[in-house]
Write a protein that holds these residues in place. Structure first.
Motif, PDB file in Angstrom:
ATOM      1  N   ASN A   3      17.668  -0.810   9.647  1.00  0.00           N
ATOM      2  CA  ASN A   3      17.205  -1.622   8.524  1.00  0.00           C
ATOM      3  C   ASN A   3      17.494  -0.938   7.189  1.00  0.00           C
ATOM      4  O   ASN A   3      17.855  -1.581   6.207  1.00  0.00           O
ATOM      5  CB  ASN A   3      15.706  -1.899   8.650  1.00  0.00           C
ATOM      6  N   LEU A   4      17.323   0.389   7.159  1.00  0.00           N
ATOM      7  CA  LEU A   4      17.601   1.139   5.935  1.00  0.00           C
ATOM      8  C   LEU A   4      19.077   1.039   5.562  1.00  0.00           C
ATOM      9  O   LEU A   4      19.438   0.866   4.391  1.00  0.00           O
ATOM     10  CB  LEU A   4      17.190   2.599   6.117  1.00  0.00           C
ATOM     11  N   PHE A   5      19.946   1.116   6.570  1.00  0.00           N
ATOM     12  CA  PHE A   5      21.389   1.001   6.319  1.00  0.00           C
ATOM     13  C   PHE A   5      21.744  -0.381   5.779  1.00  0.00           C
ATOM     14  O   PHE A   5      22.544  -0.526   4.850  1.00  0.00           O
ATOM     15  CB  PHE A   5      22.161   1.276   7.616  1.00  0.00           C
ATOM     16  N   ASN A   6      21.125  -1.425   6.364  1.00  0.00           N
ATOM     17  CA  ASN A   6      21.392  -2.787   5.897  1.00  0.00           C
ATOM     18  C   ASN A   6      20.963  -2.974   4.449  1.00  0.00           C
ATOM     19  O   ASN A   6      21.649  -3.633   3.659  1.00  0.00           O
ATOM     20  CB  ASN A   6      20.674  -3.803   6.791  1.00  0.00           C
ATOM     21  N   VAL A   7      19.826  -2.394   4.079  1.00  0.00           N
ATOM     22  CA  VAL A   7      19.346  -2.486   2.702  1.00  0.00           C
ATOM     23  C   VAL A   7      20.330  -1.802   1.767  1.00  0.00           C
ATOM     24  O   VAL A   7      20.637  -2.284   0.669  1.00  0.00           O
ATOM     25  CB  VAL A   7      17.941  -1.872   2.570  1.00  0.00           C
ATOM     26  N   PHE A   8      20.877  -0.645   2.182  1.00  0.00           N
ATOM     27  CA  PHE A   8      21.836   0.082   1.366  1.00  0.00           C
ATOM     28  C   PHE A   8      23.111  -0.746   1.158  1.00  0.00           C
ATOM     29  O   PHE A   8      23.653  -0.817   0.049  1.00  0.00           O
ATOM     30  CB  PHE A   8      22.181   1.416   2.027  1.00  0.00           C
ATOM     31  N   ILE A   9      23.588  -1.399   2.225  1.00  0.00           N
ATOM     32  CA  ILE A   9      24.780  -2.236   2.118  1.00  0.00           C
ATOM     33  C   ILE A   9      24.527  -3.400   1.161  1.00  0.00           C
ATOM     34  O   ILE A   9      25.363  -3.744   0.318  1.00  0.00           O
ATOM     35  CB  ILE A   9      25.207  -2.763   3.500  1.00  0.00           C
ATOM     36  N   LEU A  10      23.345  -4.000   1.280  1.00  0.00           N
ATOM     37  CA  LEU A  10      23.015  -5.110   0.399  1.00  0.00           C
ATOM     38  C   LEU A  10      22.949  -4.655  -1.051  1.00  0.00           C
ATOM     39  O   LEU A  10      23.322  -5.380  -1.972  1.00  0.00           O
ATOM     40  CB  LEU A  10      21.680  -5.733   0.818  1.00  0.00           C
ATOM     41  N   PHE A  46      31.786 -14.036  -6.319  1.00  0.00           N
ATOM     42  CA  PHE A  46      30.943 -15.218  -6.198  1.00  0.00           C
ATOM     43  C   PHE A  46      30.137 -15.135  -4.902  1.00  0.00           C
ATOM     44  O   PHE A  46      30.598 -14.565  -3.906  1.00  0.00           O
ATOM     45  CB  PHE A  46      31.793 -16.488  -6.224  1.00  0.00           C
ATOM     46  N   TYR A  47      28.944 -15.727  -4.922  1.00  0.00           N
ATOM     47  CA  TYR A  47      28.026 -15.637  -3.791  1.00  0.00           C
ATOM     48  C   TYR A  47      27.718 -17.038  -3.251  1.00  0.00           C
ATOM     49  O   TYR A  47      27.417 -17.953  -4.016  1.00  0.00           O
ATOM     50  CB  TYR A  47      26.730 -14.938  -4.219  1.00  0.00           C
ATOM     51  N   TYR A  48      27.824 -17.167  -1.934  1.00  0.00           N
ATOM     52  CA  TYR A  48      27.569 -18.441  -1.262  1.00  0.00           C
ATOM     53  C   TYR A  48      26.413 -18.269  -0.290  1.00  0.00           C
ATOM     54  O   TYR A  48      26.288 -17.229   0.367  1.00  0.00           O
ATOM     55  CB  TYR A  48      28.809 -18.903  -0.486  1.00  0.00           C
ATOM     56  N   PHE A  49      25.607 -19.314  -0.184  1.00  0.00           N
ATOM     57  CA  PHE A  49      24.516 -19.344   0.785  1.00  0.00           C
ATOM     58  C   PHE A  49      24.715 -20.573   1.659  1.00  0.00           C
ATOM     59  O   PHE A  49      24.736 -21.702   1.149  1.00  0.00           O
ATOM     60  CB  PHE A  49      23.154 -19.378   0.080  1.00  0.00           C
ATOM     61  N   ASN A  50      24.918 -20.333   2.970  1.00  0.00           N
ATOM     62  CA  ASN A  50      25.222 -21.416   3.911  1.00  0.00           C
ATOM     63  C   ASN A  50      26.418 -22.242   3.408  1.00  0.00           C
ATOM     64  O   ASN A  50      26.400 -23.469   3.405  1.00  0.00           O
ATOM     65  CB  ASN A  50      24.000 -22.313   4.119  1.00  0.00           C
ATOM     66  N   GLN A  68      20.313 -13.702   7.210  1.00  0.00           N
ATOM     67  CA  GLN A  68      20.577 -13.612   8.642  1.00  0.00           C
ATOM     68  C   GLN A  68      21.964 -13.056   8.954  1.00  0.00           C
ATOM     69  O   GLN A  68      22.176 -12.409   9.971  1.00  0.00           O
ATOM     70  CB  GLN A  68      20.424 -15.005   9.276  1.00  0.00           C
ATOM     71  N   LYS A  69      22.931 -13.340   8.070  1.00  0.00           N
ATOM     72  CA  LYS A  69      24.308 -12.912   8.304  1.00  0.00           C
ATOM     73  C   LYS A  69      25.000 -12.760   6.961  1.00  0.00           C
ATOM     74  O   LYS A  69      24.660 -13.447   5.991  1.00  0.00           O
ATOM     75  CB  LYS A  69      25.048 -13.953   9.164  1.00  0.00           C
ATOM     76  N   MET A  70      25.984 -11.861   6.925  1.00  0.00           N
ATOM     77  CA  MET A  70      26.695 -11.601   5.688  1.00  0.00           C
ATOM     78  C   MET A  70      28.179 -11.397   5.995  1.00  0.00           C
ATOM     79  O   MET A  70      28.532 -10.697   6.945  1.00  0.00           O
ATOM     80  CB  MET A  70      26.116 -10.356   5.023  1.00  0.00           C
ATOM     81  N   ALA A  81      34.584 -13.467  -2.295  1.00  0.00           N
ATOM     82  CA  ALA A  81      33.215 -13.966  -2.295  1.00  0.00           C
ATOM     83  C   ALA A  81      32.425 -13.371  -1.139  1.00  0.00           C
ATOM     84  O   ALA A  81      32.984 -12.951  -0.123  1.00  0.00           O
ATOM     85  CB  ALA A  81      33.204 -15.498  -2.203  1.00  0.00           C
ATOM     86  N   VAL A  82      31.109 -13.346  -1.303  1.00  0.00           N
ATOM     87  CA  VAL A  82      30.184 -12.918  -0.260  1.00  0.00           C
ATOM     88  C   VAL A  82      29.466 -14.161   0.250  1.00  0.00           C
ATOM     89  O   VAL A  82      28.870 -14.904  -0.526  1.00  0.00           O
ATOM     90  CB  VAL A  82      29.164 -11.901  -0.803  1.00  0.00           C
ATOM     91  N   PHE A  83      29.561 -14.388   1.555  1.00  0.00           N
ATOM     92  CA  PHE A  83      28.933 -15.551   2.185  1.00  0.00           C
ATOM     93  C   PHE A  83      27.703 -15.088   2.963  1.00  0.00           C
ATOM     94  O   PHE A  83      27.806 -14.242   3.858  1.00  0.00           O
ATOM     95  CB  PHE A  83      29.919 -16.251   3.119  1.00  0.00           C
ATOM     96  N   TYR A  84      26.551 -15.659   2.620  1.00  0.00           N
ATOM     97  CA  TYR A  84      25.305 -15.335   3.301  1.00  0.00           C
ATOM     98  C   TYR A  84      24.854 -16.523   4.143  1.00  0.00           C
ATOM     99  O   TYR A  84      25.037 -17.682   3.755  1.00  0.00           O
ATOM    100  CB  TYR A  84      24.199 -15.002   2.294  1.00  0.00           C
ATOM    101  N   THR A  85      24.258 -16.226   5.256  1.00  0.00           N
ATOM    102  CA  THR A  85      23.612 -17.253   6.079  1.00  0.00           C
ATOM    103  C   THR A  85      22.112 -17.032   6.005  1.00  0.00           C
ATOM    104  O   THR A  85      21.619 -15.931   6.281  1.00  0.00           O
ATOM    105  CB  THR A  85      24.076 -17.173   7.538  1.00  0.00           C
ATOM    106  N   VAL A  86      21.394 -18.067   5.574  1.00  0.00           N
ATOM    107  CA  VAL A  86      19.935 -18.032   5.512  1.00  0.00           C
ATOM    108  C   VAL A  86      19.415 -19.292   6.182  1.00  0.00           C
ATOM    109  O   VAL A  86      20.169 -20.236   6.453  1.00  0.00           O
ATOM    110  CB  VAL A  86      19.425 -17.940   4.054  1.00  0.00           C
TER     111      VAL A  86
END
Length: 209
Positions: A3-10, A46-50, A68-70, A81-86
């Motif tokens: 979880n700490l690694f994921n936070v750092f990547i984010l 640019f950032y995308y969500f779903n 949930q996913k990146m 762009a960065v695509f996020y799944t929420v």
């Protein structure tokens, strides 16, 4: 640890681009701040969500534990762009939060002559060729487009002179313009429409206001 690694990547993906962008846009604030670098079109992310893009007032609007996913890839317009799944529920909450904030975000493209308006005037003064034997004092207005890559295209005389040589010189000047610096604040890019007045004055004439 995971979880700490994921936070750092984010942090690297979300916060660091914002910090870098702020540094590039702040000019001459201190000796340690870099001046803005061009071409601007290569700087943004640019950032995308779903698979949906929308403007965020700031990155604090997104809760990292809701992602949930990146994935990093090009969008349909060719932007990095960065695509996020929420979850759909969280995305609805995020949109409502943005609407409730009533923060106005300026998404107009930024377009300028390399070096700014002063350099633009210097360029015109250095490159204009007053037709031989020209008499008078007038402005010829030329319309043109700036393409997403900054190229100037399709110049047309909007307000002509009676002197055809002046009209031809105005078109020659616009065709000779270097690429403009362009930054888009939305993923979809489109050409920009402009008009430019070009002053013609006979040599030795005094311009009285």
């Amino acid at each position: 640890m995971k979880n700490l690694f994921n936070v750092f990547i984010l942090f690297l993906l979300l916060v660091w681009p914002a910090v870098a962008f702020g540094q590039n846009c702040c000019m001459n604030d201190s000796d340690t701040v870099r001046e803005i670098q061009f071409p601007l079109t290569e700087k943004g992310v640019f950032y995308y969500f779903n698979d949906e893009w929308f403007a965020l007032p700031d990155y604090d609007y997104v809760q990292t534990d809701s992602i949930q996913k990146m994935e990093i890839k090009n969008d349909q317009y060719g932007n990095r762009a960065v695509f996020y799944t929420v979850s759909p529920g969280y995305l609805a909450q995020l949109k409502q939060k943005i609407r409730d904030s009533r923060i106005l975000i300026n998404l107009d493209p930024i377009c300028e002559f390399p070096g700014g308006n002063d350099k633009f005037k210097e360029w015109l003064d250095a490159n204009i060729q007053i037709p031989e034997g020209y008499k008078g004092n007038e402005r010829v207005v030329v319309s043109f487009y700036v393409q997403p890559d900054g190229t100037v295209t399709d110049p047309r005389i909007f307000r002509p002179s009676k002197n055809e040589a002046a009209n031809a010189e105005a078109l020659r000047l616009v065709n000779a313009l270097p690429k403009f610096r362009v930054k888009y604040c939305t993923p979809k890019k489109h050409r920009l429409s402009y008009m430019m007045p070009i002053r013609f004055k006979e040599p030795g004439a005094i311009n009285l206001r």
